[in-house]
Design an enzyme around this catalytic site. Structure first.
Site, short mmCIF file in Angstrom:
data_model
loop_
_atom_site.label_atom_id
_atom_site.label_comp_id
_atom_site.label_asym_id
_atom_site.label_seq_id
_atom_site.Cartn_x
_atom_site.Cartn_y
_atom_site.Cartn_z
N SER A 1 0.82 -1.21 0.00
CA SER A 1 0.00 0.00 0.00
C SER A 1 0.86 1.27 0.00
O SER A 1 0.42 2.32 -0.44
CB SER A 1 -0.91 0.02 1.22
OG SER A 1 -1.01 -1.26 1.78
N PHE A 2 2.10 1.17 0.51
CA PHE A 2 2.92 2.38 0.63
C PHE A 2 4.25 2.27 -0.10
O PHE A 2 5.19 2.98 0.22
CB PHE A 2 3.13 2.75 2.10
CG PHE A 2 1.87 3.20 2.77
CD1 PHE A 2 1.36 4.46 2.55
CD2 PHE A 2 1.18 2.33 3.60
CE1 PHE A 2 0.18 4.87 3.15
CE2 PHE A 2 0.00 2.74 4.21
CZ PHE A 2 -0.50 4.01 3.98
N ILE B 1 7.82 -3.83 -2.93
CA ILE B 1 8.59 -4.81 -2.19
C ILE B 1 9.62 -5.33 -3.19
O ILE B 1 9.24 -5.83 -4.25
CB ILE B 1 7.73 -6.00 -1.68
CG1 ILE B 1 6.55 -5.63 -0.88
CG2 ILE B 1 8.55 -6.96 -0.80
CD1 ILE B 1 5.84 -4.72 -0.41
N ASP C 1 -5.18 -8.75 9.90
CA ASP C 1 -5.38 -8.67 8.46
C ASP C 1 -4.99 -9.99 7.80
O ASP C 1 -4.26 -10.02 6.82
CB ASP C 1 -4.58 -7.49 7.88
CG ASP C 1 -5.02 -7.13 6.45
OD1 ASP C 1 -6.14 -7.51 6.05
OD2 ASP C 1 -4.23 -6.48 5.75
P1 ADP Z 1 1.05 -4.37 2.31
O1 ADP Z 1 1.19 -4.19 3.79
O2 ADP Z 1 1.14 -3.05 1.66
O3 ADP Z 1 -0.12 -5.21 1.90
P2 ADP Z 1 2.74 -6.72 2.10
O4 ADP Z 1 3.74 -6.83 3.21
O5 ADP Z 1 1.52 -7.58 2.22
O6 ADP Z 1 2.37 -5.20 1.87
O7 ADP Z 1 3.46 -7.05 0.72
C1 ADP Z 1 2.76 -6.99 -0.53
C2 ADP Z 1 3.11 -8.21 -1.40
O8 ADP Z 1 4.54 -8.27 -1.63
C3 ADP Z 1 2.78 -9.54 -0.73
O9 ADP Z 1 1.44 -9.92 -0.96
C4 ADP Z 1 3.79 -10.50 -1.36
O10 ADP Z 1 3.34 -10.97 -2.62
C5 ADP Z 1 5.01 -9.62 -1.57
N1 ADP Z 1 5.93 -9.77 -0.41
C6 ADP Z 1 5.89 -9.08 0.75
N2 ADP Z 1 6.84 -9.49 1.61
C7 ADP Z 1 7.51 -10.47 0.99
C8 ADP Z 1 8.62 -11.33 1.36
N3 ADP Z 1 9.19 -11.23 2.57
N4 ADP Z 1 9.06 -12.22 0.44
C9 ADP Z 1 8.46 -12.33 -0.77
N5 ADP Z 1 7.42 -11.58 -1.17
C10 ADP Z 1 6.94 -10.66 -0.31
#
Ligand code: ADP
Ligand code: MG
Length: 285
Positions: free
Chosen positions: A14-15, A18, A146
């Site tokens: 969202s911000f 990754i 969540d």
């Molecule tokens: P948000 O809080 O904005 O939803 P997330 O932490 O859920 O962000 O990350 C968004 C997407 O990025 C995840 O659904 C996943 O597909 C990918 N992602 C996030 N963290 C990892 C990780 N440690 N390793 C691999 N993919 C990741």
């Protein structure tokens, strides 16, 4: 951040993005969650600091391991460096099977259930914190708040890594509830959130029940085209049956987790004592 070499983008949050990164010293892979805090409200900033602090305290094989953070004050960005989960997320796995019109084998489902349960148990059982000022001890538990397939990551061996603690909360005691407007994803929202406004560990159990259902049926248990219709389905107490391929053991577990009354839902400890989950845990020992 110079110790890392930036690689490709693996997800969008969202911000910010990754991104996969490589530690120059030894070539080890990590991900870097970029958080642009310019557009954040004061509350969202507190929440972000919260996510980092919570992750820093969670050390469990089924929870995404936090490594370090880096604040770039000029760019107004925070970078969280964490374990890289090369298997993507559970939402992508569900999509993959759905697109091929295939079912996820029941043994795989139990493995996912066991590992998700172990991760959630680690959060819900809490930890003891000592107040340095007066020497008293109290327990704090973590509520994820969540839980959904997009936030369940997988490593290269398809082991579960619970992630995205962006909305999670640490609170004083397992039984203490607090009022809060829900900010998560509507499909996984529990009945008590539809009607009232309190959230506790049992609301995470509901969401996990929705996830297990979705792993089997390849669609969430409650679907609707508008919020009112969705609320009515969530409150109805009717859980659509699991596909016939799955055992009644699994169906019973999901149904109990989707009890409209929070008290009727099992705790993580109770779920972990399930014979199928016990069997799984003995096999990995
Ligand atoms: P948000 O809080 O904005 O939803 P997330 O932490 O859920 O962000 O990350 C968004 C997407 O990025 C995840 O659904 C996943 O597909 C990918 N992602 C996030 N963290 C990892 C990780 N440690 N390793 C691999 N993919 C990741
Ligand atoms: Mg997410």
């Amino acid at each position: 951040m110079d110790k890392y070499e930036p690689l490709e983008i693996v997800g969008r949050g969202s911000f910010g993005v990754i991104r996969k990164i490589r530690r120059v010293a030894d070539g080890q892979l990590f991900v870097r969650k970029e958080i642009d805090y310019r557009l954040m409200s004061e509350k969202e900033r507190r929440q972000m600091v919260n996510e980092v602090n919570i992750l820093n305290n969670l050390k469990h094989p089924n929870i995404v391991r936090y490594h370090e953070r880096h604040v770039d004050r000029d760019e107004r960005r925070i970078y969280i460096v964490m374990e890289y989960c090369s298997g993507g997320d559970l939402a992508a796995i569900i999509k993959h099977f759905k697109a091929r019109n295939q079912r996820i084998p029941e043994d795989t489902v139990w493995q996912l259930v066991a590992q998700m349960m172990l991760a959630l148990h680690e959060c819900h059982q809490g930890r003891t914190v000592r107040n340095a000022a007066n020497g008293t001890e109290s327990r704090v538990v973590i509520l994820h708040r969540d839980l959904k397939p997009d936030n369940i990551f997988l490593d290269e061996h398809h082991n579960v890594k619970l992630g995205d603690f962006g909305l999670s909360r640490e609170m004083a005691c397992a039984h203490e509830m607090f009022a809060k407007t829900y900010v998560g994803t509507p499909f996984y929202m529990s009945p008590e959130l539809v009607t009232g406004s309190t959230y506790d560990a049992k609301s995470d159990i509901w969401s996990l029940g929705c996830i297990i259902y979705e792993v089997c049926a390849l669609r969430p248990p409650f679907l609707a085209t508008n919020q009112m219709e969705l609320n009515n389905k969530i409150l109805s107490g009717n859980v659509p049956p699991l596909p016939r391929e799955y055992s009644s053991d699994l169906a019973r577990l999901v149904t109990s987790m989707l009890s409209t009354k929070p008290d009727m839902r099992p705790t993580t400890a109770c779920c972990l004592s399930h014979p199928r989950i016990q069997t799984y845990m003995r096999n990995v020992e």
